[in-house]
Design a protein around this motif. Structure first.
Motif, short mmCIF file in Angstrom:
data_model
loop_
_atom_site.label_atom_id
_atom_site.label_comp_id
_atom_site.label_asym_id
_atom_site.label_seq_id
_atom_site.Cartn_x
_atom_site.Cartn_y
_atom_site.Cartn_z
N UNK A 1 -9.74 27.58 -28.88
CA UNK A 1 -10.23 26.93 -27.69
C UNK A 1 -9.04 26.62 -26.77
N UNK A 2 -9.18 26.89 -25.51
CA UNK A 2 -8.11 26.67 -24.55
C UNK A 2 -7.96 25.18 -24.24
N UNK A 3 -6.73 24.78 -24.04
CA UNK A 3 -6.44 23.40 -23.68
C UNK A 3 -6.62 23.26 -22.17
N UNK A 4 -7.33 22.22 -21.76
CA UNK A 4 -7.58 22.01 -20.34
C UNK A 4 -6.45 21.27 -19.67
N UNK A 5 -6.57 21.12 -18.37
CA UNK A 5 -5.58 20.40 -17.58
C UNK A 5 -5.60 18.91 -17.92
N UNK A 6 -4.44 18.28 -17.82
CA UNK A 6 -4.32 16.84 -17.98
C UNK A 6 -4.38 16.22 -16.59
N UNK A 7 -5.24 15.25 -16.40
CA UNK A 7 -5.40 14.61 -15.11
C UNK A 7 -4.55 13.34 -15.05
N UNK A 8 -3.73 13.24 -14.01
CA UNK A 8 -2.94 12.05 -13.74
C UNK A 8 -3.43 11.47 -12.42
N UNK A 9 -3.56 10.16 -12.36
CA UNK A 9 -3.94 9.52 -11.09
C UNK A 9 -2.71 8.79 -10.54
N UNK A 10 -2.60 8.83 -9.24
CA UNK A 10 -1.47 8.19 -8.55
C UNK A 10 -1.99 7.37 -7.39
N UNK A 11 -1.66 6.09 -7.37
CA UNK A 11 -1.89 5.22 -6.23
C UNK A 11 -0.54 5.10 -5.55
N UNK A 12 -0.42 5.64 -4.34
CA UNK A 12 0.88 5.76 -3.69
C UNK A 12 0.91 5.04 -2.36
N UNK A 13 1.94 4.25 -2.16
CA UNK A 13 2.26 3.67 -0.86
C UNK A 13 3.33 4.58 -0.26
N UNK A 14 3.00 5.29 0.80
CA UNK A 14 3.91 6.25 1.42
C UNK A 14 4.49 5.67 2.71
N UNK A 15 5.81 5.71 2.82
CA UNK A 15 6.49 5.29 4.04
C UNK A 15 7.57 6.32 4.35
N UNK A 16 7.24 7.30 5.16
CA UNK A 16 8.20 8.33 5.58
C UNK A 16 8.70 7.91 6.97
N UNK A 17 9.74 7.11 6.98
CA UNK A 17 10.29 6.57 8.22
C UNK A 17 10.81 7.70 9.10
N UNK A 18 11.40 8.73 8.49
CA UNK A 18 11.96 9.85 9.25
C UNK A 18 10.92 10.54 10.12
N UNK A 19 9.69 10.61 9.65
CA UNK A 19 8.63 11.29 10.42
C UNK A 19 7.62 10.31 11.02
N UNK A 20 7.74 9.02 10.71
CA UNK A 20 6.80 8.03 11.21
C UNK A 20 5.44 8.13 10.55
#
Length: 179
Positions: free
Chosen positions: A1-20
């Motif tokens: 049986x094939x192994x399926x993908x592992x799901x990771x969840x990410x809660x991200x606060x993004x602040x890219x000051x260079x691009x605003x």
């Protein structure tokens, strides 16, 4: 049986000051069994650093005609082709012809990539941006990964700061030119 993908969840606060660009992202990232954690983290960071309307992860390793991350406009046309790791020259050539903008984010040694591409035909190679991180940066983040993750990702003056699950990391985002 094939192994399926592992799901990771990410809660991200993004602040890219260079691009605003400032946003809160809630992402479910599937890591295929053949994909390393280093590749997944680099793919996630590329998504954050390229974040704009229309950005998406591709279907993954099963989608050989798309990059790991791409941006589509409202008509469905690919406007940004974003590769991860060490794509071959033919793939970069194809992506560069297809999209307005092409970038590579690598967790590998960029000098080896640039040497591998030297002398190869790559459409508008001078416009392709290759970005890399300081040694140990990606590995540090990988060491903190869990199935559910909380992150802050901040970029200012080319310096990237990441807090993942309470651990902090910093790296210069170095740009390399293919030509």
């Amino acid at each position: 049986m094939a192994i399926g993908a592992t799901i990771h969840t990410f809660e991200i606060q993004l602040a890219d000051v260079d691009r605003g660009v400032y946003d809160e992202l809630s992402l479910r990232v599937a890591r295929h069994p053949s994909e390393t954690d280093r590749f997944m983290v680099t793919r996630l960071l590329a998504y954050c650093l390229e974040y704009e309307e229309g950005i998406a992860f591709s279907a993954g390793v099963s989608s050989t005609d798309e990059p790991a991350v791409l941006v589509r406009d409202l008509t469905g046309t690919i406007t940004a082709w974003i590769e991860i790791g060490a794509p071959d020259a033919d793939r970069l050539h194809y992506g560069s012809k297809l999209a307005d903008r092409t970038a590579v984010y690598t967790h590998r040694e960029p000098e080896k990539l640039l040497t591998a591409w030297a002398g190869k035909t790559i459409h508008e190679a001078e416009r392709i941006v290759v970005r890399s991180f300081d040694a140990g940066f990606i590995d540090g983040i990988v060491g903190t990964l869990a199935r559910r993750n909380t992150m802050t990702v901040s970029l200012t003056e080319g310096q990237l700061y990441v807090d993942c699950n309470g651990s902090s990391f910093a790296s210069q985002v170095t740009e390399h030119s293919i030509v």
